[in-house]
Design a protein around this motif. Structure first.
Motif, PDB file in Angstrom:
ATOM      1  N   TYR A 289      85.370  53.082 -58.855  1.00 19.39           N
ATOM      2  CA  TYR A 289      86.081  53.971 -57.934  1.00 19.39           C
ATOM      3  C   TYR A 289      86.829  53.165 -56.884  1.00 19.39           C
TER       4      TYR A 289
ATOM      5  N   TYR B 159      76.133  57.097 -56.173  1.00 19.40           N
ATOM      6  CA  TYR B 159      77.494  57.614 -56.036  1.00 19.40           C
ATOM      7  C   TYR B 159      77.523  58.858 -55.138  1.00 19.40           C
TER       8      TYR B 159
ATOM      9  N   VAL C 224      87.451  58.453 -58.410  1.00 23.08           N
ATOM     10  CA  VAL C 224      86.797  57.817 -59.561  1.00 23.08           C
ATOM     11  C   VAL C 224      87.875  57.417 -60.562  1.00 23.08           C
TER      12      VAL C 224
END
Length: 131
Positions: free
Chosen positions: A11, A63, A77
């Motif tokens: 990401y 995350y 992402v």
């Protein structure tokens, strides 16, 4: 007995001005070692580029924390995929970024860290390093 499978999230995000990346890295290394997560973090003063990999439940929880962390903005992402084996070694988190070093050593170190990474990840980190 089958090989363990891992999840990898790649990401990018925009960072707060003056964010203490060393503190983030110190905390990440501790947490990641406990949770079995490895990865690579790039910070150029304005943006993060990071790949994290490890067991599915650990990556999901990590995350989720990143996505709501107020030091990260515009989290995007780039890739979220299963991986059959670790592509980023066995260190809990490696950091590369702009720190006034010559480009040659930074790029050489980055290339070593990205040796097993997929082409898209390798290209993104290399492009960031060459900015």
């Amino acid at each position: 007995m089958s090989e363990p499978s891992y999840r990898q999230i790649f990401y990018t995000s925009r960072s707060d001005a003056g964010v203490d990346v060393d503190r983030i890295l110190q905390q990440s290394r501790h947490n990641n070692a406990v949770d079995g997560i490895t990865g690579l973090l790039w910070h150029d003063g304005d943006h993060f580029l990071q790949v994290i990999e490890g067991p599915e439940s650990s990556i999901a929880a990590t995350y989720a924390r990143i996505a709501i962390d107020p030091r990260h903005h515009e989290v995007t992402v780039l890739s979220d995929r299963p991986v059959p084996k670790r592509e980023f070694g066995y260190w809990s988190m490696e950091r590369v970024g702009t720190s006034g070093m010559d480009d040659g050593p930074v790029l050489a170190r980055l290339e070593r860290r990205l040796d097993n990474a997929p082409d898209a990840v390798r290209r993104a980190f290399t492009a960031a390093a060459q900015r």
